[in-house]
Design a protein around this motif. Structure first.
Motif, PDB file in Angstrom:
ATOM      1  N   HIS A 147     -10.217  -3.007  -0.572  1.00 58.55           N
ATOM      2  CA  HIS A 147     -11.264  -3.685  -1.355  1.00 58.55           C
ATOM      3  C   HIS A 147     -10.906  -3.916  -2.832  1.00 58.55           C
ATOM      4  O   HIS A 147     -11.783  -4.202  -3.649  1.00 58.55           O
ATOM      5  CB  HIS A 147     -12.606  -2.965  -1.237  1.00 58.55           C
ATOM      6  N   THR A 197       5.016  -0.855  13.729  1.00 57.19           N
ATOM      7  CA  THR A 197       4.604   0.479  13.283  1.00 57.19           C
ATOM      8  C   THR A 197       3.087   0.627  13.165  1.00 57.19           C
ATOM      9  O   THR A 197       2.593   1.713  12.877  1.00 57.19           O
ATOM     10  CB  THR A 197       5.213   0.782  11.897  1.00 57.19           C
ATOM     11  N   LEU A 198       2.345  -0.465  13.345  1.00 55.00           N
ATOM     12  CA  LEU A 198       0.885  -0.385  13.208  1.00 55.00           C
ATOM     13  C   LEU A 198       0.346   0.467  14.369  1.00 55.00           C
ATOM     14  O   LEU A 198       0.525   0.116  15.533  1.00 55.00           O
ATOM     15  CB  LEU A 198       0.285  -1.804  13.251  1.00 55.00           C
ATOM     16  N   GLN A 205       4.005   2.664   2.694  1.00 50.27           N
ATOM     17  CA  GLN A 205       4.743   1.603   3.409  1.00 50.27           C
ATOM     18  C   GLN A 205       6.139   1.385   2.807  1.00 50.27           C
ATOM     19  O   GLN A 205       6.570   0.249   2.581  1.00 50.27           O
ATOM     20  CB  GLN A 205       3.924   0.295   3.404  1.00 50.27           C
ATOM     21  N   THR A 239       0.853  -1.199   0.000  1.00 48.99           N
ATOM     22  CA  THR A 239       0.000   0.000   0.000  1.00 48.99           C
ATOM     23  C   THR A 239       0.887   1.247   0.000  1.00 48.99           C
ATOM     24  O   THR A 239       2.031   1.197   0.465  1.00 48.99           O
ATOM     25  CB  THR A 239      -0.932   0.025   1.231  1.00 48.99           C
ATOM     26  N   THR A 281      -6.658 -17.360   3.721  1.00 47.09           N
ATOM     27  CA  THR A 281      -7.905 -17.772   3.070  1.00 47.09           C
ATOM     28  C   THR A 281      -7.784 -17.838   1.546  1.00 47.09           C
ATOM     29  O   THR A 281      -6.990 -17.100   0.950  1.00 47.09           O
ATOM     30  CB  THR A 281      -9.078 -16.809   3.401  1.00 47.09           C
ATOM     31  N   LYS A 341     -18.568  -4.855  -4.690  1.00 47.00           N
ATOM     32  CA  LYS A 341     -17.466  -5.789  -4.432  1.00 47.00           C
ATOM     33  C   LYS A 341     -17.952  -7.213  -4.669  1.00 47.00           C
ATOM     34  O   LYS A 341     -18.924  -7.662  -4.061  1.00 47.00           O
ATOM     35  CB  LYS A 341     -16.976  -5.634  -2.993  1.00 47.00           C
ATOM     36  N   GLY A 398      -1.368  -5.267   4.869  1.00 49.64           N
ATOM     37  CA  GLY A 398      -2.599  -5.819   5.417  1.00 49.64           C
ATOM     38  C   GLY A 398      -3.447  -6.455   4.338  1.00 49.64           C
ATOM     39  O   GLY A 398      -2.945  -6.847   3.267  1.00 49.64           O
ATOM     40  N   GLY A 399      -4.741  -6.520   4.599  1.00 49.87           N
ATOM     41  CA  GLY A 399      -5.659  -7.175   3.671  1.00 49.87           C
ATOM     42  C   GLY A 399      -5.688  -6.520   2.299  1.00 49.87           C
ATOM     43  O   GLY A 399      -5.993  -7.187   1.311  1.00 49.87           O
ATOM     44  N   SER A 400      -5.357  -5.238   2.216  1.00 46.69           N
ATOM     45  CA  SER A 400      -5.391  -4.558   0.910  1.00 46.69           C
ATOM     46  C   SER A 400      -4.269  -5.047   0.005  1.00 46.69           C
ATOM     47  O   SER A 400      -4.505  -5.354  -1.177  1.00 46.69           O
ATOM     48  CB  SER A 400      -5.288  -3.043   1.105  1.00 46.69           C
ATOM     49  N   ILE A 455     -10.097 -16.738  -0.263  1.00 41.60           N
ATOM     50  CA  ILE A 455     -11.185 -15.811  -0.646  1.00 41.60           C
ATOM     51  C   ILE A 455     -10.575 -14.574  -1.322  1.00 41.60           C
ATOM     52  O   ILE A 455      -9.684 -13.938  -0.763  1.00 41.60           O
ATOM     53  CB  ILE A 455     -11.973 -15.354   0.598  1.00 41.60           C
ATOM     54  N   LEU A 459       7.485  -6.372  11.820  1.00 45.01           N
ATOM     55  CA  LEU A 459       6.853  -5.515  10.813  1.00 45.01           C
ATOM     56  C   LEU A 459       5.543  -4.906  11.329  1.00 45.01           C
ATOM     57  O   LEU A 459       4.968  -4.042  10.669  1.00 45.01           O
ATOM     58  CB  LEU A 459       6.576  -6.304   9.525  1.00 45.01           C
ATOM     59  N   THR A 468       1.150  -7.574   7.759  1.00 43.91           N
ATOM     60  CA  THR A 468       1.575  -6.562   8.738  1.00 43.91           C
ATOM     61  C   THR A 468       0.396  -6.021   9.543  1.00 43.91           C
ATOM     62  O   THR A 468       0.533  -5.034  10.257  1.00 43.91           O
ATOM     63  CB  THR A 468       2.305  -5.396   8.039  1.00 43.91           C
ATOM     64  N   THR A 469      -0.795  -6.609   9.366  1.00 43.84           N
ATOM     65  CA  THR A 469      -1.956  -6.306  10.216  1.00 43.84           C
ATOM     66  C   THR A 469      -2.502  -7.651  10.702  1.00 43.84           C
ATOM     67  O   THR A 469      -1.914  -8.698  10.422  1.00 43.84           O
ATOM     68  CB  THR A 469      -3.072  -5.544   9.458  1.00 43.84           C
TER      69      THR A 469
END
Ligand code: NAD
Length: 355
Positions: A69, A159-160, A44, A41, A126, A137, A95-97, A128, A156, A118-119
């Protein structure tokens, strides 16, 4: 006592521990890959630098435009970049993105993905995928998008930011709660859900106090791994359906929505999910797990209501309409009135009830 169940293990390889990013190059070589595209992202840069250093000569390039998304145009740009650079795989760090973008590339070009989460969102565990086009979506399951290898390095996650750590942790807790009462639950899923939830519940207060607490970060990432594995192994229910609708249609922040909604769904489902309730009672050491979850989130600085994160009461009926229109599994079948009540409580920041 479980008398009958089905459990399908997913072919995952995990390297876990502080400093384990060092094995990323070996993971790439194990898969026979030569040139991987690094996905991340915006913002980062430090993670990208660490990953490209660990990859060395295997870095084909970097695409740092991942978005929440997975917008279709972002996926198309990543596909084109992978082609242009002649990449034979992807490493998604973030993360998920970022991981969602890796899955989109895998879906289109069948390129293997290695995830460096990193999240605590859990997407790396998954099969998915999701893609957003014209504000809608689409999601699906495809074995090809399941990361071949996952490197969990808690360094990692240092920093969150505190609030994001808490809400992301609640995102993971939501996978555990819904895995406990999933139609395809099993004893092994329950073990993972309870141990994962326990780890997060213990670690999040320590992280909120001191984000640099590497022991707590390690414990939280371990919890996130298990909760993500629960998500990958089961069918999610009302909570995930609601969050999908609220996040997708009203543009609410993903992890915050999970955090506010989870106590309300757990309280609503409680009468029909006694085994899950008992498990969460043990995890939280209380007879009121839904209230305890809400108290925990608020004590750690998370938003107390959907109104605080931008949802207006006027949107409740549209959300209810969308949830009722789509089929999903749940231990209790909510009526439109019950869903309206649940969402009113969540929007107003009221106490969770089974009503
Ligand atoms: P995200 O990946 O968008 O990350 C949130 C923000 O935190 C971003 O700005 C990111 O750059 C930043 N960030 C990430 N790690 C950081 C770190 N260690 N330090 C500092 N900043 C950091 O958010 P998310 O909650 O991880 O993922 C949400 C997305 O993942 C949603 O699109 C959701 O639908 C998807 N998701 C998919 C699955 C699945 O199984 N397919 C599971 C969970 C989530």
């Amino acid at each position: 006592m479980w008398n009958e169940f089905t459990y399908q293990a997913l072919p995952m390889r995990v390297a876990f521990g502080a400093g384990r990013l060092a094995v990323l190059g070996e993971e790439v070589e194990r898969l026979g890959l030569e040139r991987v595209l690094v996905l991340a992202t915006p913002g980062q840069e430090e993670h990208v630098r660490l990953v490209t250093d660990a990859l060395g000569r295997h870095t084909a390039g970097v695409f740092q435009e991942a978005r929440m998304h997975v917008p279709a145009e972002t996926a198309a740009a990543a596909w084109a970049t992978a082609r242009r650079l002649d990449a034979d795989g992807c490493v998604a760090v973030g993360g998920g993105s970022a991981i969602g973008l890796g899955k989109a590339v895998a879906l289109k070009h069948r390129l293997p993905v290695i995830a460096v989460p990193t999240t605590y969102a859990g997407s790396e565990m998954t099969p998915i995928w999701g893609l957003t086009e014209d504000g809608v979506k689409r999601t699906g399951r495809d074995a090809a998008v399941l990361p071949r290898s996952v490197v969990y390095d808690p360094e990692l996650t240092l920093t969150l930011p505190a609030t994001l750590s808490v809400t992301s942790g609640f995102n993971a807790l939501a996978h555990a709660v819904e895995g406990l009462y999933a139609p395809d639950a099993s004893p092994i899923v329950s073990l993972m859900a309870q141990d994962g939830a326990q780890a997060l519940v213990e670690a999040l207060p320590r992280i909120a106090k001191d984000g640099a607490d590497i022991e707590a970060r390690t414990r939280a990432l371990y919890g996130a791994w298990l909760c993500g594995a629960v998500l990958g192994a089961t069918t999610m229910s009302l909570h995930h359906k609601l969050c999908h609708v609220l996040g997708g249609s009203f543009d609410l922040p993903h992890a915050d929505v999970h955090t506010v909604v989870l106590p309300h769904v757990l309280a609503y489902n409680a009468p029909a999910a006694p085994r899950a309730v008992r498990a969460m009672e043990r995890v939280l050491d209380t007879h009121e797990p839904a209230t305890a979850l809400q108290d925990l989130a608020r004590s750690l600085g998370a938003s107390a209501s959907l109104a605080e994160i931008g949802m207006s009461e006027e949107n409740i009926q549209e959300a209810v309409r969308q949830v009722v229109a789509a089929p999903y599994s749940n231990p209790r079948t909510p009526t439109a009135d019950e869903l309206t009540g649940l969402l009113e409580r969540a929007v107003r920041g009221e106490r969770p009830t089974s009503g």
